[in-house]
Design a protein around this motif. Structure first.
Motif, PDB file in Angstrom:
ATOM      1  N   SER A  95       0.835  -1.207   0.000  1.00 36.81           N
ATOM      2  CA  SER A  95       0.000   0.000   0.000  1.00 36.81           C
ATOM      3  C   SER A  95       0.868   1.255   0.000  1.00 36.81           C
ATOM      4  CB  SER A  95      -0.915   0.010   1.236  1.00 36.81           C
ATOM      5  OG  SER A  95      -1.585   1.259   1.336  1.00 36.81           O
ATOM      6  N   ASP A  96       0.863   1.974  -1.120  1.00 34.45           N
ATOM      7  CA  ASP A  96       1.638   3.218  -1.200  1.00 34.45           C
ATOM      8  C   ASP A  96       1.122   4.240  -0.193  1.00 34.45           C
ATOM      9  OD1 ASP A  96       2.773   1.857  -3.271  1.00 34.45           O
ATOM     10  OD2 ASP A  96       2.318   3.341  -4.820  1.00 34.45           O
ATOM     11  N   PHE A  97      -0.186   4.306  -0.027  1.00 32.77           N
ATOM     12  CA  PHE A  97      -0.778   5.279   0.896  1.00 32.77           C
ATOM     13  C   PHE A  97      -0.311   5.016   2.326  1.00 32.77           C
ATOM     14  CE2 PHE A  97      -4.121   6.249   3.987  1.00 32.77           C
ATOM     15  CZ  PHE A  97      -4.249   7.617   3.804  1.00 32.77           C
ATOM     16  N   LEU A  98      -0.386   3.764   2.756  1.00 32.69           N
ATOM     17  CA  LEU A  98      -0.013   3.436   4.126  1.00 32.69           C
ATOM     18  C   LEU A  98       1.488   3.595   4.349  1.00 32.69           C
ATOM     19  CD1 LEU A  98      -2.294   0.333   4.855  1.00 32.69           C
ATOM     20  CD2 LEU A  98      -2.581   2.694   5.659  1.00 32.69           C
ATOM     21  N   LEU A  99       2.292   3.297   3.334  1.00 36.00           N
ATOM     22  CA  LEU A  99       3.736   3.476   3.471  1.00 36.00           C
ATOM     23  C   LEU A  99       4.089   4.956   3.612  1.00 36.00           C
ATOM     24  CD1 LEU A  99       5.085   0.828   0.937  1.00 36.00           C
ATOM     25  CD2 LEU A  99       5.347   0.792   3.421  1.00 36.00           C
ATOM     26  N   ASN A 100       3.434   5.807   2.843  1.00 37.63           N
ATOM     27  CA  ASN A 100       3.653   7.251   2.989  1.00 37.63           C
ATOM     28  C   ASN A 100       3.248   7.727   4.378  1.00 37.63           C
ATOM     29  OD1 ASN A 100       4.759   8.650   0.581  1.00 37.63           O
ATOM     30  ND2 ASN A 100       3.033   7.695  -0.478  1.00 37.63           N
ATOM     31  N   ALA A 101       2.115   7.223   4.861  1.00 40.83           N
ATOM     32  CA  ALA A 101       1.643   7.617   6.192  1.00 40.83           C
ATOM     33  C   ALA A 101       2.611   7.144   7.274  1.00 40.83           C
ATOM     34  CB  ALA A 101       0.249   7.041   6.438  1.00 40.83           C
ATOM     35  N   ALA A 102       3.095   5.911   7.145  1.00 45.81           N
ATOM     36  CA  ALA A 102       4.031   5.371   8.133  1.00 45.81           C
ATOM     37  C   ALA A 102       5.339   6.164   8.144  1.00 45.81           C
ATOM     38  CB  ALA A 102       4.305   3.898   7.834  1.00 45.81           C
ATOM     39  N   PHE A 103       5.804   6.574   6.956  1.00 40.79           N
ATOM     40  CA  PHE A 103       7.032   7.367   6.894  1.00 40.79           C
ATOM     41  C   PHE A 103       6.831   8.710   7.587  1.00 40.79           C
ATOM     42  CE2 PHE A 103       9.904  10.465   5.032  1.00 40.79           C
ATOM     43  CZ  PHE A 103      11.122   9.797   5.037  1.00 40.79           C
ATOM     44  N   SER A 104       5.682   9.328   7.360  1.00 38.41           N
ATOM     45  CA  SER A 104       5.398  10.619   7.995  1.00 38.41           C
ATOM     46  C   SER A 104       5.376  10.494   9.520  1.00 38.41           C
ATOM     47  CB  SER A 104       4.065  11.169   7.495  1.00 38.41           C
ATOM     48  OG  SER A 104       4.120  11.449   6.112  1.00 38.41           O
ATOM     49  N   ILE A 105       4.760   9.422   9.999  1.00 38.55           N
ATOM     50  CA  ILE A 105       4.698   9.207  11.449  1.00 38.55           C
ATOM     51  C   ILE A 105       6.090   8.946  12.005  1.00 38.55           C
ATOM     52  CG2 ILE A 105       3.850   7.656  13.244  1.00 38.55           C
ATOM     53  CD1 ILE A 105       1.339   7.234  11.457  1.00 38.55           C
ATOM     54  N   ALA A 106       6.844   8.092  11.328  1.00 37.76           N
ATOM     55  CA  ALA A 106       8.186   7.753  11.813  1.00 37.76           C
ATOM     56  C   ALA A 106       9.107   8.971  11.817  1.00 37.76           C
ATOM     57  CB  ALA A 106       8.801   6.653  10.945  1.00 37.76           C
ATOM     58  N   GLY A 107       8.897   9.868  10.851  1.00 36.78           N
ATOM     59  CA  GLY A 107       9.763  11.039  10.751  1.00 36.78           C
ATOM     60  C   GLY A 107       9.247  12.266  11.473  1.00 36.78           C
ATOM     61  N   SER A 108       8.143  12.131  12.197  1.00 34.75           N
ATOM     62  CA  SER A 108       7.598  13.291  12.905  1.00 34.75           C
ATOM     63  C   SER A 108       8.596  13.779  13.944  1.00 34.75           C
ATOM     64  CB  SER A 108       6.272  12.923  13.580  1.00 34.75           C
ATOM     65  OG  SER A 108       6.466  11.895  14.533  1.00 34.75           O
TER      66      SER A 108
END
Length: 349
Positions: free
Chosen positions: A318-331
């Motif tokens: 899931s591209d959407f979920l991977l983008n979301a996970a990256f945003s959370i991890a990099g917050s």
């Protein structure tokens, strides 16, 4: 598992547990050349790190090894010349790798011509580029950010280009995005290498080496000649945070790179996501502990590694979920505004 596969797996386990873990996620037809590529790069690293060799000797052996990979010089002669020169500063696993150069090269020369060319180009550029830094006084850092970009390209960006060539040879669907991915591959490599440079700051400092750019820290009012462990200088931390932001931006490009890989290529995506995820978590630890004085203080835990593996497997399609996970991890990580600095002259034609 073939004899070649078993040999490469054994050698990788000895010289790089990280890649021994990640490469098996690749499809078998890719895992073999990628394993071989990392062993070739490790041979260059072993030559460059050998304390018993002079800079001129390191350059000579690296040039000879590049010719061995290209098929224009004997692997046995190189082994016989290099092996006895290795000191106890080189690990037993690396001694074994050098002793087995002829077998590793025999595997290299069994690949398709485009794969051999990708590996040979990578080794030639890496060997030539790393030699440029051998004669420099690195106690007080690199002159500027441009030199840091160059160094990151020679030790990591060129590996990203090589992997992309192998991926494109493996999959026409990936090859359709070759141009975009070749540029992003350099950024991917730089993000990973910058993360390692930041994490290993004090390990490198202890052996009289610093890979940080003097000009960037000077802009914040800090002179790298004054750098020492257990400092209490906020000006240094400001420069360090700026580098974290640049590395973070490169890792964002790494995610974009990964999403060019079709979602059904699950192993390929995992191979990229594991490296990316562990790098982001490392940046988080560094950013929360800017005054660290030992790399062990910012090393991610085994639990974090397992979480990265699990998250990658759950979200890999899931591209959407991977983008979301990256945003959370990099917050909470610094952001870099503007164009990311990278090496300006890629070898790809």
């Amino acid at each position: 598992m073939s004899d070649d596969d078993a040999l490469q797996s054994h050698l990788l386990e000895g010289v790089s547990r990280t890649f021994a873990l990640t490469i098996p996620q690749l499809p078998p037809v890719l895992a073999k050349p990628v394993s071989n590529a990392y062993l070739l790069c490790r041979i260059v690293d072993t030559i460059e790190d050998e304390t018993a060799l002079t800079s001129a000797e390191k350059r000579k052996f690296c040039q000879r090894f590049a010719r061995v990979v290209q098929g224009s010089e004997s692997a046995e002669q190189l082994r016989d010349g290099l092996g006895p020169r290795l000191s106890t500063s080189t690990s037993p696993a690396e001694h074994e790798l050098i002793h087995l150069i002829p077998r590793v090269i025999a595997i290299t020369h069994s690949f398709d011509p485009p794969q051999q060319e990708a590996l040979a180009t990578c080794v030639e550029i890496m060997a030539r580029g790393m030699a440029e830094f051998q004669d420099r006084d690195l106690r007080y850092g690199l002159s500027n950010m441009e030199e840091m970009n160059d160094y990151c390209y020679y030790v990591a960006g060129v590996v990203g280009e090589m992997l992309t060539r192998l991926f494109c040879h493996y999959s026409p669907a990936i090859g359709a995005h070759r141009d975009e991915m070749m540029t992003l591959a350099v950024s991917f490599g730089q993000g990973l290498q910058m993360t390692n440079i930041l994490k290993d700051l004090w390990d490198d400092h202890a052996r009289g080496v610093c890979w940080l750019p003097r000009d960037l820290f000077a802009q914040h009012g800090f002179d790298l000649r004054k750098l020492k462990p257990n400092h209490n200088d906020p000006a240094f931390c400001e420069g360090f945070r700026q580098l974290i932001g640049i590395a973070h931006g490169h890792l964002k490009n790494a995610l974009t790179y990964t999403l060019y890989i079709p979602s059904y290529e699950r192993g390929l995506r995992e191979f990229c996501l594991w490296a990316l995820g562990m790098a982001v978590l490392t940046l988080r630890k560094i950013n929360k502990n800017l005054y660290f004085s030992d790399s062990s203080q910012v090393k991610i835990t085994r639990r974090a590694v397992k979480a990265t593996v699990l998250t990658s497997r759950l979200l890999r399609t899931s591209d959407f979920l991977l983008n979301a996970a990256f945003s959370i991890a990099g917050s909470g990580l610094p952001r870099h505004n503007g164009q990311l600095p990278v090496f300006g002259h890629r070898a790809d034609t």
